[in-house]
Design a protein around this motif. Sequence first.
Motif, PDB file in Angstrom:
ATOM      1  N   LEU A 286       0.827  -1.209   0.000  1.00  0.00           N
ATOM      2  CA  LEU A 286       0.000   0.000   0.000  1.00  0.00           C
ATOM      3  C   LEU A 286       0.859   1.255   0.000  1.00  0.00           C
ATOM      4  O   LEU A 286       0.594   2.218  -0.731  1.00  0.00           O
ATOM      5  N   LEU A 287       1.913   1.240   0.810  1.00  0.00           N
ATOM      6  CA  LEU A 287       2.732   2.429   1.009  1.00  0.00           C
ATOM      7  C   LEU A 287       3.728   2.653  -0.120  1.00  0.00           C
ATOM      8  O   LEU A 287       4.086   3.789  -0.449  1.00  0.00           O
ATOM      9  N   GLY A 288       4.198   1.563  -0.711  1.00  0.00           N
ATOM     10  CA  GLY A 288       5.266   1.677  -1.691  1.00  0.00           C
ATOM     11  C   GLY A 288       6.627   1.867  -1.052  1.00  0.00           C
ATOM     12  O   GLY A 288       7.593   2.255  -1.711  1.00  0.00           O
ATOM     13  N   LEU A 289       6.709   1.571   0.251  1.00  0.00           N
ATOM     14  CA  LEU A 289       7.937   1.691   1.032  1.00  0.00           C
ATOM     15  C   LEU A 289       7.962   0.547   2.038  1.00  0.00           C
ATOM     16  O   LEU A 289       6.935  -0.074   2.321  1.00  0.00           O
ATOM     17  N   HIS A 383       8.826  21.925   6.898  1.00  0.00           N
ATOM     18  CA  HIS A 383       8.221  21.979   5.570  1.00  0.00           C
ATOM     19  C   HIS A 383       9.272  21.604   4.533  1.00  0.00           C
ATOM     20  O   HIS A 383      10.366  22.195   4.493  1.00  0.00           O
ATOM     21  N   LEU A 384       8.947  20.625   3.709  1.00  0.00           N
ATOM     22  CA  LEU A 384       9.866  20.145   2.679  1.00  0.00           C
ATOM     23  C   LEU A 384       9.258  20.357   1.310  1.00  0.00           C
ATOM     24  O   LEU A 384       8.036  20.233   1.121  1.00  0.00           O
ATOM     25  N   ASP A 385      10.115  20.669   0.364  1.00  0.00           N
ATOM     26  CA  ASP A 385       9.684  20.658  -1.036  1.00  0.00           C
ATOM     27  C   ASP A 385       9.289  19.227  -1.391  1.00  0.00           C
ATOM     28  O   ASP A 385       9.949  18.259  -0.990  1.00  0.00           O
ATOM     29  N   ALA A 386       8.215  19.070  -2.139  1.00  0.00           N
ATOM     30  CA  ALA A 386       7.708  17.729  -2.447  1.00  0.00           C
ATOM     31  C   ALA A 386       8.762  16.844  -3.092  1.00  0.00           C
ATOM     32  O   ALA A 386       8.758  15.619  -2.899  1.00  0.00           O
ATOM     33  N   ALA A 387       9.692  17.426  -3.822  1.00  0.00           N
ATOM     34  CA  ALA A 387      10.725  16.629  -4.487  1.00  0.00           C
ATOM     35  C   ALA A 387      11.731  16.057  -3.502  1.00  0.00           C
ATOM     36  O   ALA A 387      12.492  15.144  -3.849  1.00  0.00           O
ATOM     37  N   GLN A 388      11.757  16.555  -2.273  1.00  0.00           N
ATOM     38  CA  GLN A 388      12.732  16.103  -1.281  1.00  0.00           C
ATOM     39  C   GLN A 388      12.215  14.969  -0.406  1.00  0.00           C
ATOM     40  O   GLN A 388      12.936  14.476   0.452  1.00  0.00           O
ATOM     41  N   ALA A 389      10.982  14.553  -0.589  1.00  0.00           N
ATOM     42  CA  ALA A 389      10.389  13.513   0.256  1.00  0.00           C
ATOM     43  C   ALA A 389       9.728  12.465  -0.622  1.00  0.00           C
ATOM     44  O   ALA A 389       9.349  12.744  -1.761  1.00  0.00           O
ATOM     45  N   PRO A 390       9.567  11.257  -0.118  1.00  0.00           N
ATOM     46  CA  PRO A 390       8.872  10.223  -0.889  1.00  0.00           C
ATOM     47  C   PRO A 390       7.441  10.654  -1.210  1.00  0.00           C
ATOM     48  O   PRO A 390       6.796  11.352  -0.431  1.00  0.00           O
ATOM     49  N   LEU A 439      11.143   6.644   9.419  1.00  0.00           N
ATOM     50  CA  LEU A 439       9.779   6.317   9.025  1.00  0.00           C
ATOM     51  C   LEU A 439       9.731   5.758   7.601  1.00  0.00           C
ATOM     52  O   LEU A 439       9.006   4.795   7.323  1.00  0.00           O
ATOM     53  N   VAL A 440      10.511   6.343   6.702  1.00  0.00           N
ATOM     54  CA  VAL A 440      10.465   5.922   5.297  1.00  0.00           C
ATOM     55  C   VAL A 440      11.624   4.974   4.940  1.00  0.00           C
ATOM     56  O   VAL A 440      11.777   4.604   3.779  1.00  0.00           O
ATOM     57  N   SER A 441      12.402   4.586   5.936  1.00  0.00           N
ATOM     58  CA  SER A 441      13.521   3.644   5.740  1.00  0.00           C
ATOM     59  C   SER A 441      14.507   4.133   4.673  1.00  0.00           C
ATOM     60  O   SER A 441      14.969   3.369   3.832  1.00  0.00           O
TER      61      SER A 441
END
Length: 553
Positions: A286-289, A383-390, A439-441
């Motif tokens: 579900l998560l893709g991680l 706050h992170l730019d979307a490109a910097q997080a899964p 959290l995202v390994s």
Amino acid sequence: MNLQQHWRGRTRYTVFDSAYGDGAGVAGLIAAWRADPERPRTLHVVALADGLMPGFHRILQPEPGLTLDLLAAPLDAALGQLSASLDWIRLHAPAMPGAAFARPLARITALAARLEASALDEEQRASLRAQGFVFEGEGPHAVFASRKPRLPVAPTPERRALVIGAGLAGSAAAQRLCARGWQVTLLERHPGPAMEASGNLAGIFMPLLSRDDNIPTRLTRAAYLYALRLWEQLGGVGAAIEGQRCGVLQLARDAGHAAVSRAIAQEGAPPAEFARWLEAPEASSLLGLPAPDGGWLFPQGGWARPGSVCETMLAACGERLTRRFGVGEVALERAEGEWLARGADGAELGRAPSVVLANGAGALRMVQAARLPLSVLRGQVTHLDAAQAPSLPLVLCREAYLTPAAGGVVCAGATYDLDPDPQLRAASQEENLARMRALVSDPQAASGAPLAGRVGFRCVAPDRLPLVGRLPDFAAAGGTERLRDVPRHPGLHALLGYASRGLIWAPLAAELLAAQLEGEPLPLETSLVDALDPARFVLRARRSGRAPQVLDD
């Protein structure tokens, strides 16, 4: 005498039904109320219902003056936890094993109330007679005529209030009071709503689970379900309210936590739409991680911008709400049966018989609330730019949380700090990023992210539960031993201490307070109401021999 004849000439009327069934009986009752030009101003219907999660469920209705509470509990237990004054009672045989229900029923029955009961056995009739019910011969009808002292009926309030604070707590208070026809003046020291703890870009809404179904779990379940219903009535998350009902996945901390979660899933068997335990392969898919120990999926959960929730609730108040923003610090004084609010320059800001303190830690700067044992916890969100997080399909959480991108921004957080620093700092950001990477390994996630985010301050009680109800007068408490005997400031109420759960606690807490002010049946069990009573700290201070400490600025 039929029910319609019985309710005429009354301002408020409460009906209890021991079997909601398919709802047809209650629907007929409500239709009769709507059609009767001599109906009472308010009708409150309380009924036992099957197929719901344990506890009390307030079901929002489309018009003011009407409440419906569905109780998922055995009859005697439900009556023992119900705070109400019943005027008409319908009892149905399948819901009445034994006669233990008679005493708790009598406790909450109004004098001259009518009872209609089907298929009572002789033990049940005798128990009801002993409690003051007088039957009409051998038939199913009775009148309550107990000679025992009754609690006084709450007077009809003068429907004017000052609400101090325009965050989630104050906005919800204004909305629930205005929905009942109150005139509300909302005082906020900032120039707009939701500019302190309620000003984050995203708040997470999800329930709690525990194996013992403890007080925080029960409260949060009731509040979460009520918030979902209220938000839907106000236009919905993702429409009128900025956010997403995308679901929340709460990962297990470790194998031991996963084992406890499996036991909850097996023993409690929550409905799949409320919560579903996912083993590691399904959670990871579900998560893709990676989700090495599995997790809880809350399909109805998600995120919402708290400021948008506040704006939507305030918009629903219409012309009954007067907004006075940018007023600075507020002080209260009592004069001629009302509360006067004054600004720092002494100018009068408003007056009303009732005041609701919903200003978080700001309440501690007010004389009447200064002895409440509240503390403040700093929280920094990154706050992170979307490109910097899964890229996530839903909210992910464990010791921290991570939201899906919205407007190109991902929120990660939040810290729990004891200091009062309002500025963003690198150490707090690194703490958030370290938790996010776990959290995202991915130990390299968001490497080199610039310092960005927001700092807010949570108002927290020692027991981590909110304060909802009349404010105690600590100076006059003396040797009080029971909550009901604690002296209170007249007309002064609190909605404080929401910690990190203001988004979902605020609507139900406001509904509870509004019901208390109106003398309505309460939407929560009395054990939960007592657990939230601000006067609980008076009793605890007396038992421990310590006075509540005042928080220093």
